[in-house]
Design a protein around this motif. Structure first.
Motif, PDB file in Angstrom:
ATOM      1  N   ASP A 122       0.831  -1.196   0.000  1.00 51.55           N
ATOM      2  CA  ASP A 122       0.000   0.000   0.000  1.00 51.55           C
ATOM      3  C   ASP A 122       0.871   1.254   0.000  1.00 51.55           C
ATOM      4  O   ASP A 122       2.030   1.224   0.411  1.00 51.55           O
ATOM      5  CB  ASP A 122      -0.944   0.014   1.204  1.00 51.55           C
ATOM      6  N   ILE A 123       0.312   2.336  -0.477  1.00 53.73           N
ATOM      7  CA  ILE A 123       0.991   3.635  -0.500  1.00 53.73           C
ATOM      8  C   ILE A 123       0.240   4.542   0.467  1.00 53.73           C
ATOM      9  O   ILE A 123      -0.769   5.163   0.118  1.00 53.73           O
ATOM     10  CB  ILE A 123       0.994   4.260  -1.918  1.00 53.73           C
ATOM     11  N   PRO A 124       0.688   4.634   1.719  1.00 51.67           N
ATOM     12  CA  PRO A 124      -0.096   5.364   2.729  1.00 51.67           C
ATOM     13  C   PRO A 124      -0.108   6.860   2.463  1.00 51.67           C
ATOM     14  O   PRO A 124       0.936   7.462   2.163  1.00 51.67           O
ATOM     15  CB  PRO A 124       0.652   5.057   4.037  1.00 51.67           C
ATOM     16  N   PRO A 125      -1.255   7.496   2.586  1.00 56.82           N
ATOM     17  CA  PRO A 125      -1.300   8.966   2.514  1.00 56.82           C
ATOM     18  C   PRO A 125      -0.749   9.554   3.801  1.00 56.82           C
ATOM     19  O   PRO A 125      -0.714   8.895   4.837  1.00 56.82           O
ATOM     20  CB  PRO A 125      -2.790   9.266   2.356  1.00 56.82           C
ATOM     21  N   ILE A 126      -0.301  10.794   3.733  1.00 62.03           N
ATOM     22  CA  ILE A 126       0.149  11.506   4.928  1.00 62.03           C
ATOM     23  C   ILE A 126      -0.715  12.751   5.123  1.00 62.03           C
ATOM     24  O   ILE A 126      -1.462  13.150   4.223  1.00 62.03           O
ATOM     25  CB  ILE A 126       1.644  11.883   4.829  1.00 62.03           C
ATOM     26  N   GLY A 127      -0.596  13.347   6.299  1.00 65.49           N
ATOM     27  CA  GLY A 127      -1.487  14.433   6.670  1.00 65.49           C
ATOM     28  C   GLY A 127      -1.451  15.637   5.751  1.00 65.49           C
ATOM     29  O   GLY A 127      -2.448  16.345   5.618  1.00 65.49           O
ATOM     30  N   THR A 128      -0.317  15.887   5.105  1.00 70.13           N
ATOM     31  CA  THR A 128      -0.178  17.067   4.251  1.00 70.13           C
ATOM     32  C   THR A 128      -0.616  16.818   2.808  1.00 70.13           C
ATOM     33  O   THR A 128      -0.605  17.748   1.992  1.00 70.13           O
ATOM     34  CB  THR A 128       1.277  17.557   4.257  1.00 70.13           C
ATOM     35  N   ASP A 129      -0.998  15.600   2.474  1.00 68.12           N
ATOM     36  CA  ASP A 129      -1.398  15.286   1.099  1.00 68.12           C
ATOM     37  C   ASP A 129      -2.681  16.016   0.723  1.00 68.12           C
ATOM     38  O   ASP A 129      -3.637  16.075   1.514  1.00 68.12           O
ATOM     39  CB  ASP A 129      -1.620  13.775   0.926  1.00 68.12           C
ATOM     40  N   THR A 130      -2.716  16.537  -0.479  1.00 69.91           N
ATOM     41  CA  THR A 130      -3.954  17.105  -1.007  1.00 69.91           C
ATOM     42  C   THR A 130      -4.893  15.960  -1.407  1.00 69.91           C
ATOM     43  O   THR A 130      -4.486  14.798  -1.485  1.00 69.91           O
ATOM     44  CB  THR A 130      -3.669  17.961  -2.245  1.00 69.91           C
ATOM     45  N   ARG A 131      -6.135  16.312  -1.671  1.00 66.29           N
ATOM     46  CA  ARG A 131      -7.099  15.293  -2.095  1.00 66.29           C
ATOM     47  C   ARG A 131      -6.627  14.618  -3.380  1.00 66.29           C
ATOM     48  O   ARG A 131      -6.755  13.391  -3.533  1.00 66.29           O
ATOM     49  CB  ARG A 131      -8.468  15.949  -2.304  1.00 66.29           C
ATOM     50  N   ARG A 132      -6.073  15.398  -4.273  1.00 64.69           N
ATOM     51  CA  ARG A 132      -5.597  14.832  -5.540  1.00 64.69           C
ATOM     52  C   ARG A 132      -4.432  13.865  -5.311  1.00 64.69           C
ATOM     53  O   ARG A 132      -4.372  12.795  -5.927  1.00 64.69           O
ATOM     54  CB  ARG A 132      -5.160  15.967  -6.477  1.00 64.69           C
ATOM     55  N   LYS A 133      -3.518  14.229  -4.408  1.00 62.07           N
ATOM     56  CA  LYS A 133      -2.380  13.352  -4.137  1.00 62.07           C
ATOM     57  C   LYS A 133      -2.833  12.070  -3.455  1.00 62.07           C
ATOM     58  O   LYS A 133      -2.330  10.976  -3.751  1.00 62.07           O
ATOM     59  CB  LYS A 133      -1.349  14.077  -3.273  1.00 62.07           C
ATOM     60  N   ARG A 134      -3.784  12.194  -2.525  1.00 60.92           N
ATOM     61  CA  ARG A 134      -4.316  10.994  -1.891  1.00 60.92           C
ATOM     62  C   ARG A 134      -4.951  10.080  -2.923  1.00 60.92           C
ATOM     63  O   ARG A 134      -4.764   8.856  -2.898  1.00 60.92           O
ATOM     64  CB  ARG A 134      -5.356  11.360  -0.817  1.00 60.92           C
TER      65      ARG A 134
END
Length: 344
Positions: A122-134
């Motif tokens: 999996d590629i975990p999202p991080i808190g600073t990710d935008t919706r597009r990056k997530r």
């Protein structure tokens, strides 16, 4: 969903985990995390050999030679275990170290490994990710899952769900179901920061628990027959919280980390040093109190059983990493059983 529906959906699910070659494992359950690069606790304390264990390909990020020597070889002998074994792709470790294994390399390892369950990359999202990056990370996680189930026995593959909103979680569950309609287990990832924050800031705890229950119930609704696993709960308190929120399964490496730091767990407490230390942050971890020592005196773990007197028990745990690790593993499992009894 109405509140009563959330509770009902969260608290219902499978009663056992069935794996080839093992007796049915009662749920909820805890997997003990073990690095293949460090000292093995089961050598000195074989009582833990038949527990459920989890290892990570993150170790291969640091030492690639472990792929052939351990992960594709006799990994059970390496860590001295006989119970169920789950292999994590090491996605979080890879992200944190900006180093990675390709999904085809992971598929090759998964085909040969002795582990009964293998967690997708999996590629975990991080808190600073935008919706597009997530969204991009979710798509990549889906592509990795598709690649793995094309080359590895699908029943062995464990998908991971991420999401910062219920809409994202729902969407990612549907994406998994299109590829793997009835997985044996589904992991919920990205909750470690939430669990840690809820312990440090009691005023946030109620909201965190409510969100965790909603997450579990949302995933359960899509996968009612699958084991719902919360990745990386860690400490005894967080393990108990995960179970209380309806998870069927979680894992802990914190018992080893605490032992390496020189601390022990006790029922209902955070980490404790066995003697005062000269530390920069004096209040970061407490030293055992009189009440703590009373708990330690009646401990029934295999490590404490080596020293009948409290004085020798404190000294023995202070001097031995393996003893602290075995003691901490025992407490993690005991706290999980206590949480299970409260939810039954």
């Amino acid at each position: 969903m109405r509140p009563q529906e959330v509770i009902a959906a969260t608290m219902t699910g499978p009663k056992h985990l069935k794996l080839p070659g093992h007796d049915k494992v009662a749920l909820p359950m805890v997997w003990l995390g073990q690095s293949v690069r460090t000292t093995v606790v089961t050598r000195r304390y074989p009582e833990f050999a038949r527990e459920s264990w989890m290892v990570s390909l993150g170790d291969a990020v640091y030492r690639p030679r472990l792929i052939e020597k351990v992960f594709k070889a006799d990994i059970r002998a390496r860590i001295g275990v006989k119970g169920p074994l789950m292999l994590d792709s090491g996605g979080f470790t890879m992200m944190m170290n900006n180093r990675s294994l390709r999904v085809d390399e992971i598929a090759s390892i998964y085909r040969d490994t002795q582990a009964e369950l293998c967690i997708t990359l999996d590629i975990p999202p991080i808190g600073t990710d935008t919706r597009r990056k997530r969204s991009g990370k979710y798509c990549k996680t889906r592509d990795n899952l598709a690649a793995l189930i094309d080359t590895v026995q699908p029943r062995r593959i464990v998908p991971v769900v991420h999401g910062t909103t219920i809409e994202e979680v729902d969407s990612n569950c549907l994406a998994i179901a299109e590829l793997l309609p009835k997985p044996r287990m589904v992991c919920i990832g990205g909750l470690v920061p939430l669990l840690r924050r809820s312990m440090r800031h009691p005023e946030e705890r109620a909201a965190s628990i409510a969100w965790l229950k909603t997450l579990v119930s949302t995933v359960r609704r899509e996968f009612p027959r699958s084991v719902i696993h919360i990745l990386g709960a860690g400490s005894p308190q967080n393990v108990a919280t995960a179970i209380a929120c309806g998870a069927d399964s979680t894992d802990s490496l914190a018992w080893r980390r605490a032992a390496g730091f020189g601390t022990i767990y006790l029922p209902g407490t955070s980490e404790r040093f066995l003697a005062p230390r000269d530390r920069q942050r004096e209040n970061s971890r407490r030293t055992v109190s009189r009440e703590d020592l009373e708990l330690l005196e009646i401990c029934l773990c295999p490590a404490c059983a080596e020293w009948p007197s409290l004085k020798h028990r404190v000294a023995g745990l202070s001097e031995s990493y393996l003893a602290r690790a075995a003691h901490n593993a025992f407490i993690v499992l005991a706290e999980a059983r206590s949480a299970i009894s409260k939810t039954s």
